[in-house]
Design a protein around this motif. Sequence first.
Motif, PDB file in Angstrom:
ATOM      1  N   PHE A   5       0.377   3.602  -3.146  1.00 35.78           N
ATOM      2  CA  PHE A   5      -0.383   4.657  -2.642  1.00 35.78           C
ATOM      3  C   PHE A   5      -0.234   5.930  -2.766  1.00 35.78           C
TER       4      PHE A   5
ATOM      5  N   LYS B  42      -1.325   9.736  -3.029  1.00 33.61           N
ATOM      6  CA  LYS B  42      -2.013   9.203  -4.203  1.00 33.61           C
ATOM      7  C   LYS B  42      -3.291   9.117  -2.718  1.00 33.61           C
ATOM      8  N   GLU B  43      -4.631  10.506  -3.355  1.00 28.52           N
ATOM      9  CA  GLU B  43      -5.838  10.506  -2.086  1.00 28.52           C
ATOM     10  C   GLU B  43      -6.315   9.755  -2.517  1.00 28.52           C
ATOM     11  N   LEU B  44      -6.631   8.639  -1.298  1.00 28.87           N
ATOM     12  CA  LEU B  44      -7.950   7.453  -1.845  1.00 28.87           C
ATOM     13  C   LEU B  44      -9.144   7.992  -1.222  1.00 28.87           C
ATOM     14  N   PRO B  45     -10.261   7.489  -2.252  1.00 27.76           N
ATOM     15  CA  PRO B  45     -12.082   8.309  -2.328  1.00 27.76           C
ATOM     16  C   PRO B  45     -12.037   8.712  -0.326  1.00 27.76           C
TER      17      PRO B  45
ATOM     18  N   LEU C  16     -11.733   1.858   5.817  1.00 32.12           N
ATOM     19  CA  LEU C  16     -10.121   2.014   6.044  1.00 32.12           C
ATOM     20  C   LEU C  16     -10.389   2.161   8.105  1.00 32.12           C
TER      21      LEU C  16
ATOM     22  N   LEU D 114     -13.845   5.373   0.846  1.00 31.38           N
ATOM     23  CA  LEU D 114     -12.843   4.313   1.007  1.00 31.38           C
ATOM     24  C   LEU D 114     -12.624   4.693   2.290  1.00 31.38           C
ATOM     25  N   GLN D 115     -11.831   5.602   2.925  1.00 30.92           N
ATOM     26  CA  GLN D 115     -11.089   6.313   3.620  1.00 30.92           C
ATOM     27  C   GLN D 115     -12.061   6.096   4.273  1.00 30.92           C
TER      28      GLN D 115
ATOM     29  N   PRO E 137       0.799  -1.132   0.079  1.00 30.38           N
ATOM     30  CA  PRO E 137      -0.485  -0.397   0.100  1.00 30.38           C
ATOM     31  C   PRO E 137       1.283   1.350  -0.109  1.00 30.38           C
TER      32      PRO E 137
END
Length: 102
Positions: free
Chosen positions: A27, A30-33, A40, A36-37, A23
Amino acid sequence: MKNEIVWMIIGMALVTYIPRMLPFVLFKGKELPPFLQGVLKNVPYATLGALIFPGILLIQKDIWYGLFGASAAFIVSFLGANVIVTVLGSIAVLALYSLLPH
């Protein structure tokens, strides 16, 4: 030490390290949507629940023992107590419950 054991330790180290490293590499920057944040962020709580819940039901033959202890811990923690007070409260309730005739 036997060669098989050394290779087994190396294999276990790789199997443990790779999922933790990937990960960060994939990643990076990159910014996760947001959805998804949010998912997680809840993984540790779901994992903890999955580890604790079977122990509550299987701690003794008397299922009420585990349920009373879990209920006491839930109530004390819901009232805002810290972890030590929560554990001690649950232990106190279970100590009293174990004194009751069954």
